[in-house]
Enzyme design. Sequence first.
Site, mmCIF file in Angstrom:
data_model
loop_
_atom_site.group_PDB
_atom_site.id
_atom_site.type_symbol
_atom_site.label_atom_id
_atom_site.label_comp_id
_atom_site.label_asym_id
_atom_site.label_seq_id
_atom_site.Cartn_x
_atom_site.Cartn_y
_atom_site.Cartn_z
ATOM 1 N N ARG A 201 0.857 -1.181 0.000
ATOM 2 C CA ARG A 201 0.000 0.000 0.000
ATOM 3 C C ARG A 201 0.899 1.239 0.000
ATOM 4 O O ARG A 201 1.836 1.328 0.792
ATOM 5 C CB ARG A 201 -0.894 -0.001 1.245
ATOM 6 C CG ARG A 201 -1.801 1.216 1.278
ATOM 7 C CD ARG A 201 -2.801 1.132 2.399
ATOM 8 N NE ARG A 201 -2.185 1.414 3.688
ATOM 9 C CZ ARG A 201 -2.853 1.372 4.848
ATOM 10 N NH1 ARG A 201 -4.132 1.032 4.853
ATOM 11 N NH2 ARG A 201 -2.259 1.647 5.985
ATOM 12 N N ARG B 191 -12.857 6.639 14.351
ATOM 13 C CA ARG B 191 -12.449 5.297 14.761
ATOM 14 C C ARG B 191 -11.680 5.284 16.078
ATOM 15 O O ARG B 191 -11.520 4.229 16.698
ATOM 16 C CB ARG B 191 -11.631 4.611 13.645
ATOM 17 C CG ARG B 191 -10.304 5.269 13.338
ATOM 18 C CD ARG B 191 -9.730 4.747 12.033
ATOM 19 N NE ARG B 191 -8.743 3.711 12.220
ATOM 20 C CZ ARG B 191 -8.024 3.175 11.220
ATOM 21 N NH1 ARG B 191 -8.219 3.556 9.961
ATOM 22 N NH2 ARG B 191 -7.144 2.255 11.443
ATOM 23 N N GLU C 230 -12.340 2.030 1.266
ATOM 24 C CA GLU C 230 -12.516 2.433 2.674
ATOM 25 C C GLU C 230 -13.290 3.742 2.808
ATOM 26 O O GLU C 230 -13.447 4.279 3.892
ATOM 27 C CB GLU C 230 -11.175 2.507 3.410
ATOM 28 C CG GLU C 230 -10.060 3.184 2.665
ATOM 29 C CD GLU C 230 -8.696 3.041 3.352
ATOM 30 O OE1 GLU C 230 -8.614 2.549 4.475
ATOM 31 O OE2 GLU C 230 -7.712 3.455 2.725
ATOM 32 N N CYS D 105 -8.907 -6.294 4.300
ATOM 33 C CA CYS D 105 -7.679 -6.180 5.101
ATOM 34 C C CYS D 105 -7.918 -5.390 6.377
ATOM 35 O O CYS D 105 -7.015 -5.211 7.184
ATOM 36 C CB CYS D 105 -6.543 -5.576 4.298
ATOM 37 S SG CYS D 105 -6.898 -3.906 3.727
ATOM 38 N N ASP E 163 -11.549 2.002 8.246
ATOM 39 C CA ASP E 163 -11.959 3.329 7.780
ATOM 40 C C ASP E 163 -13.358 3.302 7.186
ATOM 41 O O ASP E 163 -14.126 4.241 7.361
ATOM 42 C CB ASP E 163 -10.954 3.875 6.759
ATOM 43 C CG ASP E 163 -9.771 4.512 7.465
ATOM 44 O OD1 ASP E 163 -10.010 5.307 8.394
ATOM 45 O OD2 ASP E 163 -8.627 4.198 7.109
HETATM 46 C C1 PEP Z 1 -8.575 0.038 7.142
HETATM 47 O O1 PEP Z 1 -8.906 1.226 7.149
HETATM 48 O O2 PEP Z 1 -9.356 -0.907 7.372
HETATM 49 C C2 PEP Z 1 -7.163 -0.310 6.887
HETATM 50 C C3 PEP Z 1 -6.771 -1.557 6.749
HETATM 51 O O3 PEP Z 1 -6.284 0.731 6.868
HETATM 52 P P1 PEP Z 1 -5.645 1.391 8.189
HETATM 53 O O4 PEP Z 1 -6.188 0.657 9.382
HETATM 54 O O5 PEP Z 1 -4.166 1.263 8.044
HETATM 55 O O6 PEP Z 1 -6.147 2.798 8.079
HETATM 56 MG MG MG Z 2 -7.497 2.726 6.377
#
Ligand code: PEP
Ligand code: MG
Length: 844
Positions: A600, A728, A694, A765, A718
Amino acid sequence: MTTTQPLELLAPLSGVLLPLDQVPDPVFSSRLIGDGLCIDPTSQTLCAPLAGVISNIQDSGHAVSVTGDNGVQVLMHIGLDTVNLAGKGFTRLVEEGQRVQAGQPLIEFDADFIALNARSLLTLMLVVSGEPFVLLTPGAGVVAEGQALLRVTPVAGADDVAEEEGDALFSKPLTLPNANGLHARPAAVFAQAAKGFKASIYLHKQTQSANAKSLVAIMALQTVQGDTLQVSAAGDDADAAIKALVALLAEGCGETVVVAHAETVEPVAPASSANLLRGVCASPGSAFGQVVQVAEPELSITEAGAGEAVERVALVSGLLQATEALQALQAKAVGSAQAEIFRAHQELLEDPTLLEQAHALLAQGKSAAFAWNSATVATATLFQGLGSALLAERAADLADVGQRVLKLILGVKDSAWDVPEQAILIAEQLTPSQTASLDTRKVLGFVTVGGGATSHVAILARALGLPAICGVPMQVLTLANGRQVLLDADKGELHLSPDVAEIEQLQATRQQQVLRRQREVEQASLAATTRDGHHVEVTANVASLQEVEQSLALGGEGVGLLRSEFLYLDRNRAPSPEEQAGTYSAIARALGPDRNLVVRTLDVGGDKPLAYVPMDSETNPFLGLRGIRLCLERPELLREQFRAILASVGLTRLHIMLPMVSLLSELRLARKILQEEAQALGLTELPKLGIMIEVPSAALMADLFAPEVDFFSIGTNDLTQYTLAMDRDHPRLASQADSFHPAVLRLIASTVKAAHAHGKWVGVCGALASEALAVPMLIGLGVDELSVSVPLIPTIKATVRELNLADCQLIARQVLGLEEAAQVREALRLYHAATVETSLVVEN
Ligand code: PEP
Ligand code: MG
């Protein structure tokens, strides 16, 4: 330690002196806040009346307190009702925790603006710690800034008053109604009321606590309207104190407020009967053992140095020894997370701003210990005050590094705690260094008042396999050493008088979990294929090469998310293009040509700042320049990262993934940049390019994105916050910001449908993929890949093997029609009990 040397307080301003009785505000004229004097200012800079430490400076800049070395505490309050100006007209020149000299400018203010917009410019200087004083000038007339005004006689041992001991009672949480929080006036009313009780009383705001009898301590909590507060009290009249003080808070402490229902008045032990204390799980597991209270010794620091050259050598030598110690800790670290933390600490030792501050103090004749301590404390306080959970964690790291160097400068031996066997450590806060050096043969777990589930201490506890809870009420610090307690970290509970049945039940559950885990790990290399032959790819979320290696050992089938920004957080300098390319290539080689590597691109901005990418502060960082938006604003950053990733073409099944995509134009622009960079490198084969889903706009437009990508990966963390409009990291929304909400699940369902219609694969993910409970539902929704946290790979693979695709599709359809997350969880629990557990019984 207090001394009785008289102390002269200087005029903080030039102006006309007035007796306190003439101030047209009863809270001041009645001396409720403290005795002192009043000046009608003719100058516009408020200066320190004594040397000491800034014990509080209000965010709005209208009030400041200085505490001298002998405990004398002086509050200065500019104007009347100036809290309502919300900072307009005031410029703060110092920070909380900073040391100041007598006469040093503290706050500049615009006298015209204040005179026009507030009730009065009259400025108070009050001795809030209550020591007696005499006036050194006539009580009225003109005074000049810096002129000696009062002589205070400190009282020896005044702060050593014995307070009632015993188990503390806690009120229910209540919401602060005051429009401007507990500023000087309501804080004084509250402190005065608290002083009417013999009990020792504390006011708590999240993990911060203030002595409720200290006006300045209450002001230092910097409360705002809507804060959740709790009152605790220990002693004979604790119950009455809590009732009275909670009622006072609910009524606004003398200010007019909209009164909330008085249901909060009954004191309760905090979700804690006398036998139970609750916190948040920082590291799972359970343990039965004895309480061992631990605390850091106070270090004595002399301010004056023995000459700049000598002190400079002392500082440099302290820094050098600390660097060596941190390098040694990195070398013997268990796991990448631990090594990363100490590498980040080492970076802090080289921080130019910190070193500049320390050297400036050395040049003023201060000792190395004083200079280093002042610089680290000031910066940590600054980080803490910025309202970012991430920076608050950095503050904890800075405090840890600060202590490490300080002890080396002072020659204090950092002896590991000598703890008895079967210890459950109790501390206000542990540092990462202390956590890493715990003797796990003797320490079974720990409990802290401070800290958070995402802190470095929590990460280390998980790496050490030590159960731990944090955010526990202060009452835990009063538990006697040796008391037998049961720590159930999974539930975030500390049982203070566990009975035999509780202990046995916990041990039995633990035993089952250990056996299940053993079996999962033994079978980790088996494919994640359902009973009816449907294969799901289970890959890893990683942030380092070490984690990639661990994931392979635990049966990981590739990397579904390399969070590249974590390779470069906590650094002062950007990694060179060669270093970046080297890191990606090493990971690609470890995975080999038959596994996926999904890199990413940088997902910084918002709550994840990168020290070497300066960003403007934003009102809504999660809605601002984050992820791909930031990279497209600074295309050089993205180009350089693309070039570094492209160095791995041919080494693995390379995928590039863009974070936080919300518009088709972002994808198109990023693709164009990638193509240009690939062409410049003479590459004919491009890696696969995908996006994270997301943001709801991307999910809703998945049918238009799908033809233009090679894959999607759904970031449920997200996606949940943006779908439900719930931050979050918000402490009070944590339980509602739940990825099991049907709104999130519907977006997943439509994304999968759109992708499959174009022959593209979809992964998840976000943390939802790491929840065994969610696995049947995600498979049923058609998700092709689950990218999960490394230790959970065997569990998720084992869960897949217990399922039937057809059943999963049924349960997926069912949950999409439910109303809320709790119903979804319940339906999945029932399904789990009926299928997965039955299949386990059959196998056994
Ligand atoms: C998500 O937002 O689910 C993600 C995998 O990205 P991060 O938690 O790194 O923002
Ligand atoms: Mg994210």
